[in-house]
Scaffold this active site. Structure first.
Site, mmCIF file in Angstrom:
data_model
loop_
_atom_site.group_PDB
_atom_site.id
_atom_site.type_symbol
_atom_site.label_atom_id
_atom_site.label_comp_id
_atom_site.label_asym_id
_atom_site.label_seq_id
_atom_site.Cartn_x
_atom_site.Cartn_y
_atom_site.Cartn_z
ATOM 1 N N ASP A 1 -62.443 115.161 47.725
ATOM 2 C CA ASP A 1 -62.242 113.742 48.004
ATOM 3 C C ASP A 1 -60.818 113.317 47.630
ATOM 4 O O ASP A 1 -60.288 113.738 46.594
ATOM 5 C CB ASP A 1 -63.257 112.953 47.165
ATOM 6 C CG ASP A 1 -63.166 111.462 47.417
ATOM 7 O OD1 ASP A 1 -63.378 111.059 48.569
ATOM 8 O OD2 ASP A 1 -62.888 110.713 46.469
ATOM 9 N N GLU B 1 -60.084 116.051 52.232
ATOM 10 C CA GLU B 1 -60.111 114.703 52.812
ATOM 11 C C GLU B 1 -58.694 114.130 52.729
ATOM 12 O O GLU B 1 -58.260 113.646 51.695
ATOM 13 C CB GLU B 1 -61.070 113.778 52.052
ATOM 14 C CG GLU B 1 -61.279 112.483 52.812
ATOM 15 C CD GLU B 1 -61.202 111.213 51.974
ATOM 16 O OE1 GLU B 1 -61.340 110.125 52.556
ATOM 17 O OE2 GLU B 1 -60.980 111.285 50.753
HETATM 18 C C1 GLC Z 1 -62.610 108.688 49.769
HETATM 19 C C2 GLC Z 1 -63.983 108.283 50.242
HETATM 20 C C3 GLC Z 1 -64.146 106.805 50.109
HETATM 21 C C4 GLC Z 1 -63.907 106.408 48.653
HETATM 22 C C5 GLC Z 1 -62.573 106.957 48.135
HETATM 23 C C6 GLC Z 1 -62.462 106.856 46.642
HETATM 24 O O1 GLC Z 1 -61.606 108.180 50.564
HETATM 25 O O2 GLC Z 1 -64.187 108.704 51.556
HETATM 26 O O3 GLC Z 1 -65.403 106.392 50.541
HETATM 27 O O4 GLC Z 1 -63.887 105.012 48.567
HETATM 28 O O5 GLC Z 1 -62.424 108.326 48.437
HETATM 29 O O6 GLC Z 1 -63.166 107.881 46.002
#
Ligand code: GLC
Length: 621
Positions: free
Chosen positions: A266, A308
């Site tokens: 993440d 991500e």
């Molecule tokens: C990522 C997730 C999102 C979250 C963020 C903080 O971008 O996809 O949903 O708010 O991380 O952890």
């Protein structure tokens, strides 16, 4: 007895082989970052410990995958993401729904955050209070193990989020830091005066400018500021401290040992901070990701890393690493996703074609995860330089897109809501389900059959196009039956301020019960997507390492994507307009067969109805 001994010996040898293969590089990277031999020795000891604790069945899977490293690049890969509670109540419920997932032809599930978190301060589970505990209402670690092992029996891979940038303020480290324990304060970023935070604010952009402005939170009881890039209750971890890195790697290994196949890292671009920078995509982020990759190659080589990286393309691609020193196995195709919706709103495929050409020209080792939407908002990260040359200014165009998807302009049938709209910059992102953005919600509400037929066509066409992209398709659970926006989040004070919940609604099993009935909306979408999935699984041209390119159609609303693998060629044509169009292509390499109707035809001058599409396969001989 001998057999057991032999297999243990084999495993031991496998570990040694991997360890010696990567040792020098790991040591070099660790020393470069931390220069701390005893912490490095501790890391190595723990890697071996976690390997020792790894189940036989997982070790076997690791070896199988080491021998067939392209296992996840095949044309049968189809993902689905969902929140466990929305999908089936809890872990056990999810286990009982595996047959449904098989019916969806899904063989890769992403279980949205399920680790311990504080209700009301959870950011959809992205504020983790304990990396080794499942949220009580969802089950236990044993339930997770049981679910992953059932999935493996059905050849379904399981993905989970590894939220490594921050912890919840309720994590034990944060609680102890709040009490002023120096050891724990050093795991975060604390400042006793506003000067340094103010310096950071000069260069660090904001993630949630409206719902959580600023990058620091004042803690009056401690008399300190703490860095909180996301929500104030998500405290950024300090990876400059080797204790943080080591402990987080142990958490990572603990989780993969529960049978997780794919780790979604993440918010990975954020994990390294330096004053005077944007604190995004810094070189040391790559050192950390590379170390993580090496650690998993040694302990659990069957596990994949999915990064991500919600950034512009030139920032995304470095997260694959290089061919010799890979980092992530897979990344989200985020710019393509945003550009897809731009194309829906403008009915002009030129920018999308350009974007696909960029992706298609990357090395074939790179695997993208394609999607129409996910649990997050759609940010309008488009190539504004190109748009400018077409007379579109960034701010005005973002406003147009938001107005369009709100259903206010441009003949739009979409429904949804803005996200973090900033009236000063005019910047705002968008939230809505695929079906709602395609007009299914509006047509249903108005009971307009003709509009519904068109909305379904649009929804299916977009999926057909997504399946044709280079990489792995990922559905959001509920999209396979055309679920529309869910406005009930507004009644929940813990969710009301965050419009992303509009597209995170509960799975409507009463609709899913109707998938066999072709008269229903859900039945039509499910059947048509099923047909496309079937084609994808049976046509080799869809493997992720096949060649993919676009073909000019000389019709602004029609996109043409071609794929070829081992002499098998398929072309896809997609009409992004509600009007009938002709694609002026002319593929002179023989006859083609329509993979849906079975008809044979030439791939030249093709008429396509509004929101229609074709999958055409070149006939042999
Ligand atoms: C990522 C997730 C999102 C979250 C963020 C903080 O971008 O996809 O949903 O708010 O991380 O952890």
């Amino acid at each position: 007895m001998d057999e057991v001994k032999n297999s243990m010996k084999k495993e031991e040898q496998a570990y040694k082989r991997r360890f010696s293969r990567y040792f020098d590089e790991l040591k070099w990277l660790y020393t470069e970052l931390y220069g701390n031999d005893s912490m490095f020795a501790e890391l190595c000891d723990n890697m071996y410990r976690f390997y020792g604790e790894r189940e036989q069945s997982l070790k076997r899977l690791d070896m199988e995958r080491e021998e067939a490293p392209d296992w996840y690049k095949q044309n049968d890969m189809l993902g689905m993401m969902f929140y466990i509670d929305n999908f089936a109540g809890d872990m056990k419920g999810t286990e009982s729904k595996l047959e449904y997932l098989e019916k969806c032809r899904v063989n890769y599930i992403h279980l949205m955050p399920f680790l311990d978190t504080v209700e009301g301060h959870s950011d959809g589970g992205y504020a983790v209070a304990d990396f080794r505990k499942v949220q009580k209402r969802l089950g236990t670690m044993e339930d997770l193990e049981s679910l992953t092992s059932r999935c493996h029996k059905k050849r379904i891979s399981v993905c989970m989020d590894f939220v490594m940038n921050h912890t919840s303020e309720d994590h034990e480290w944060a609680r102890r830091a709040r009490r002023g324990e120096g050891e724990y304060m050093s795991r975060y970023f604390f400042f006793d005066s506003p000067q340094i935070p103010q310096e950071y604010e000069k260069t660090v952009p904001q993630v949630f400018p409206t719902t959580a402005p600023g990058n620091f939170t004042w803690l009056p009881e401690l008399g300190h500021y703490v860095m909180t890039t996301f929500y104030p209750y998500q405290w950024d971890l300090n990876y400059g401290n080797p204790r943080v890195f080591n402990e987080m790697m142990y958490n990572f290994l603990f989780l993969v040992n529960r049978g997780i196949d794919i780790i979604r890292i993440d918010a990975v671009p954020y994990i390294w901070k330096e004053l005077g920078t944007k604190c995004r995509n810094l070189p040391k982020v790559h050192t950390i990701v590379r170390m993580m990759r090496i650690i998993s190659e040694i302990v659990c080589p069957g596990v994949l890393l999915l990064g991500e990286v919600v950034m512009e393309p030139e920032k995304v691609v470095p997260y694959f690493g290089t061919v010799e020193r890979p980092e992530c196995h897979m990344l989200y195709n985020v710019t393509t996703m945003a550009t897809t919706w731009h194309t829906v709103a403008t009915r002009d495929v030129s920018l999308l074609k350009k974007q696909l050409d960029i992706v298609n020209n990357l090395p074939k080792e790179y695997v993208f995860l394609n999607y129409l939407r996910c649990h997050d908002d759609i940010g309008w990260g488009l190539d504004y330089e190109t748009l400018k040359s077409q007379g579109m200014e960034e701010r005005a165009h973002k406003e147009y897109l938001n107005e369009y998807f709100l259903g206010h302009s441009g003949g739009s049938t979409s429904r949804g809501e803005l996200y973090n709209y900033d009236p000063v910059s005019g910047d705002g992102r968008f939230c809505g389900t695929t079906a709602s953005m395609c007009g299914i919600e509006k047509a249903g509400f108005e009971q307009d059959e003709e509009a519904m037929a068109l909305a379904i066509r649009k929804d299916v066409m977009l999926h057909a196009y997504m399946f044709m992209q280079s990489g792995i398709p990922m559905l959001y659970g509920g999209d396979e039956i055309g679920q529309v926006n869910d406005y009930t989040y507004k009644e929940d004070p813990n969710k009301a301020a965050d419009s992303r919940y509009i597209h995170r609604g509960k799975m409507k099993w009463e609709l899913a019960a109707g998938i066999e009935d072709e008269k229903t909306v859900e039945g039509q979408i499910f059947r048509q997507l099923g047909r496309l999935e079937e084609i994808r699984k049976t046509q080799k041209a869809f493997v992720s390492y096949g060649t993919v390119w676009t073909i000019e159609t000389w019709e602004p609303s029609v996109l043409c994507i071609a794929r070829e693998f081992e002499g098998e060629k398929v072309i896809g044509l997609f009409n992004f307009s509600e009007h009938d169009k002709t694609a002026w292509i002319n593929e002179e390499d023989g006859l083609y067969r329509d993979l849906i109707s079975g008809e044979k035809r030439k791939a030249a001058g093709i008429d396509i109805p509004g929101f229609g599409f074709y999958y055409l396969k070149r006939e042999r001989g």
